[in-house]
Design an enzyme around this catalytic site. Structure first.
Site, PDB file in Angstrom:
ATOM      1  CG  LEU A  99      -2.114  -0.902   1.361  1.00  0.00           C
ATOM      2  CD1 LEU A  99      -2.442  -1.214   2.657  1.00  0.00           C
ATOM      3  CD2 LEU A  99      -3.088  -0.846   0.233  1.00  0.00           C
ATOM      4  N   GLY A 100       1.904   1.087   0.462  1.00  0.00           N
ATOM      5  CA  GLY A 100       3.129   2.142   0.664  1.00  0.00           C
ATOM      6  C   GLY A 100       4.040   1.895   1.566  1.00  0.00           C
TER       7      GLY A 100
ATOM      8  N   GLY B 267       6.856   4.205   4.589  1.00  0.00           N
ATOM      9  CA  GLY B 267       7.167   5.100   5.315  1.00  0.00           C
ATOM     10  C   GLY B 267       8.700   5.053   5.599  1.00  0.00           C
TER      11      GLY B 267
ATOM     12  N   GLY C 202       9.144   1.107   7.183  1.00  0.00           N
ATOM     13  CA  GLY C 202       8.802   0.044   6.910  1.00  0.00           C
ATOM     14  C   GLY C 202       7.541   0.109   5.878  1.00  0.00           C
TER      15      GLY C 202
ATOM     16  CE  LYS D  80       4.328   2.157  10.251  1.00  0.00           C
ATOM     17  NZ  LYS D  80       3.578   3.456  10.606  1.00  0.00           N
TER      18      LYS D  80
ATOM     19  CG  ASP E 101       5.137  12.737  12.294  1.00  0.00           C
ATOM     20  OD1 ASP E 101       5.580  13.692  11.967  1.00  0.00           O
ATOM     21  OD2 ASP E 101       5.542  11.378  12.077  1.00  0.00           O
TER      22      ASP E 101
END
Ligand SMILES: Nc1ncnc2c1ncn2[C@@H]1O[C@H](COP(=O)(O)OP(=O)(O)OP(=O)(O)O)[C@@H](O)[C@H]1O
Length: 686
Positions: A90-91, A93, A96, A113, A215
């Site tokens: 999915l993506g 960061g 990870g 994740k 964040d």
């Protein structure tokens, strides 16, 4: 009267017979009871195990109150993600990759994740434990992405967090990369802004203890299938408590029920999946920053001494603020290399301008710059609290990186790139001589030479009465010095002063144009946005607390984290949402775009000129102008340097929902003379 004698006659044969008759009955009864108990126990055990096996669907359907963070087996997650294949990604960061996991039993999909816990780097592990420890506090909000489970082995090598799947991934991805059509509708954007505000309000005002996210940024806002926003990624979040202030750590203990038993790793063991999480807050939760994960934000060098303008050398050339927005790292936790970083804007200060330089002595100039303008720098430079990184190493890194980027962009055959003046040949000779120079030295020298040349030219022009002051100068004021914005407007004479961007822009302008001319992506940054991978995970590398561009000045570098840090970040996010662009970005257009590179500066400037609506994304349709102005005004309130002046999230929610009067811009940003904004009062007339 005859007394009654006790019956002492021996037991009769019939009594013994009776006892023999009841014994089997007692035995049969106890056997039956044992059997029933065994059956009950088996049923209970089966139910318990079955529930754990079908955890994914159960967890989703459960109400938040019944929610419990479950432990998944690694093999279960591996199967669900097709061995963590690329097709399920999915993506990714800073720490990870995130995968889509399909569970055959419940037919549900979750997001998984996988924290990078490679040897020698603890950040991913810290984020993992931090998220788990906070999960129990985050129950009950529909505006927070639910952490449904986790997986970890004993050695902590495989750390995995399991979340509810957010179909439209992150806001960063949907708004800035995919540019989803749904987000071109103003109402949707306003709804998202309100959702986010309510989510943060929940953390600040409904959680006990209070949670500070730390964040807030578009890649941590996740969108469901209806583009409803939820707040995710609590890896850097903190609970607000006495411990927090004293810097104690938060630690999580995972109770391993199967410690006694030999649970074979990666066998999908049922017991492995039934472990529960116990959170214990013990010590301070200080996230050490390693060079690998630090966000580079500012580079400061000393200002030039008076009178150095003509002979400006690399040594006395002053760069006061250099902001780098790092792009996606190619893999988890990789160093933001030149290839993966997106420089969006560079602002720099030369004490070299005649006016400015004459006011500063070599000794005092640094102090002046430091005291007023280098708050970005302080984020990275606050003593040793950054996990032992010396400021110098960050500086060196940035310098070298910029050097290499510029070198990359410069065509090999174009020797005229910088040295198109008289001294080109001498410079190239000098370069040959000094082959061992570090990259940062050569680019500094070349820029300063170019700068000096241009400044000479400009002075000549000035003498001839030609005004050479670029409009850019009035745009690039410092974020930390809002008063200067106002001053520019109030006092036209001040406009003539060279501001901090001058030398950089002067030195680069021509070259910038050529560089930018090569890139057409509206979204791309100055030099290396092109390198940002289109994985859907475009984000900034997190710094110790928060992310460059989004973190409040007072929160960086070990400063005390407060709710107002989140408020500041929300302000930046709101501007990004309204404008549909990154906070620092130079697009592929000519220099006119450069003046808008710094979104915050630009917003402040527009506010001073009473042109707030210019900030709004041109792609938006069905725009509600008063709502857009309201959003930008709230953003500017959030971006005030003094945390006390920033509104609380409760107040922001009230402003957004129309429950309170629309706010006025902070005085320093209001147009001169102060005037009202085109708000329609949302309160019904009585
Ligand atoms: N629950 C989820 N559902 C769907 N997609 C997700 C989910 N969580 C994360 N993603 C996707 O994975 C990407 C990476 O998320 P991750 O939280 O690892 O990093 P990030 O927030 O983008 O960056 P950083 O680590 O720098 O904070 C996100 O940008 C998003 O597109």
């Amino acid at each position: 009267m005859p007394s009654r004698q006790p019956d002492i006659s021996p037991p009769s044969v019939s009594d013994g017979h009776h006892r023999f008759q009841t014994l089997p009955l007692i035995l049969a009864g106890s056997l039956t009871l044992t059997g029933v108990l065994l059956i009950l126990f088996t049923i209970l055990l089966y139910q318990k195990l079955y529930r754990n096996r079908t955890a994914p669907s159960d967890l989703i359907s459960k109400s938040p109150q019944h929610y419990q963070c479950r432990r998944f087996s690694y093999s279960q997650l591996r199967r669900a993600t097709n061995s963590f294949s690329e097709s399920t990604q999915l993506g990714h960061g800073g720490f990870g990759y995130v995968y889509k996991a399909d569970f055959p039993t419940g037919g549900d999909s979750l997001a998984v994740k996988v924290m990078d816990s490679s040897a020698g780097s603890l950040q991913g592990e810290r984020e993992f434990h931090n998220e788990l420890s906070l999960a129990s506090h985050l129950i009950g909000s529909p505006r927070v992405v639910s952490l449904l489970g986790f997986s970890s082995d004993r050695r902590g090598r495989r750390l995995i967090l399991v979340y509810e799947l957010m179909a439209n991934r992150s806001l960063q991805d949907a708004l800035l990369d995919r540019k989803c059509e749904e987000l071109m509708d103003w109402n949707k954007r306003f709804e998202i802004a309100t959702d986010i505000a309510k989510g943060i309000e929940f953390l600040h005002h409904c959680c006990d203890p209070i949670i500070i996210h730390g964040d807030i940024k578009p890649s941590n806002i996740l969108l469901d299938s209806d583009f409803k926003a939820k707040i995710g990624d609590f890896g850097l979040a903190r609970v607000k408590s006495e411990d927090l202030v004293s810097g104690n750590d938060t630690r999580i203990l995972i109770e391993e029920e199967d410690k006694r038993k030999d649970v074979v790793e990666d066998n999908g063991s049922i017991l492995e999946e039934t472990e529960s999480v116990i959170t214990v807050f013990e010590e301070g939760n200080v996230v050490n920053l390693s060079p690998e994960n630090c966000g580079i934000s500012v580079v400061t060098e000393t200002a030039a001494s008076p009178g150095t303008t003509p002979g400006l050398s690399p040594e006395n050339c002053a760069m006061s603020v250099l902001t780098v927005e790092a792009g996606v790292s190619p893999g988890p936790r990789s160093i933001p290399s030149p290839e993966t970083c997106a420089i969006s804007v560079l602002t720099a200060e030369a004490g070299a301008s005649p006016g400015a330089a004459s006011e500063l002595s070599p000794g005092s100039s640094k102090l002046k710059v430091g005291s007023k303008r280098d708050w970005w720098w302080k984020q990275d430079n606050n003593g040793g609290s950054r996990g032992g990184i010396e400021s110098g190493s960050v500086k060196d890194y940035v310098m070298e990186w910029i050097g290499s980027e510029i070198k990359k962009e410069r065509p090999d055959n174009n020797k005229e790139w910088i040295n198109n003046g008289d001294d080109s040949s001498s410079v190239s000779k000098k370069k040959k001589k000094d082959k061992k120079r570090k990259p940062r030295e050569w680019w500094k020298e070349e820029f300063c030479e170019e700068l000096t040349r241009k400044k000479r030219k400009k002075r000549k022009k000035k003498k001839r009465g030609i005004s050479s002051i670029s409009s850019i100068e009035s745009w690039f004021h410092k974020d930390d010095d809002p008063s200067s914005v106002h001053d520019h407007n109030l006092n036209p004479t001040k406009r003539k002063k060279r501001n901090s961007i001058d030398w950089w822009v002067d030195g680069l302008s021509g070259d910038l144009k050529s560089v930018m001319g090569k890139k057409n992506s509206q979204d791309s940054g100055l030099w290396c946005d092109v390198n940002v991978q289109k994985s859907g995970g475009v984000s900034s590398t997190p710094s110790m607390r928060g992310t460059v561009c989004y973190i409040a000045p007072e929160c960086g570098g070990g400063g005390v984290l407060s709710e107002k840090c989140d408020v500041y970040s929300f302000g930046v996010l709101l501007l990004v949402l309204v404008s549909g662009r990154r906070p620092l970005q130079v697009t592929a257009s000519p220099m006119s775009e450069f003046e808008r590179a710094n979104l915050i500066s630009w917003a402040k400037q527009l506010a001073c000129n009473g042109k707030l609506l210019e900030l709004v994304d041109k792609s938006i349709h069905s725009l509600e102008k008063d709502q857009a102005v309201l959003c930008i005004t709230i953003a500017l309130l959030c971006l005030q340097r003094s945390p006390v002046k920033r509104p609380t999230m409760k107040e922001i929610v009230q402003m957004l929902s129309g429950a309170s009067e629309p706010p006025h811009l902070p005085f320093e940003f209001s147009p001169s003379p102060p005037m009202g904004f085109p708000f329609k009062s949302r309160k019904k007339a009585r």
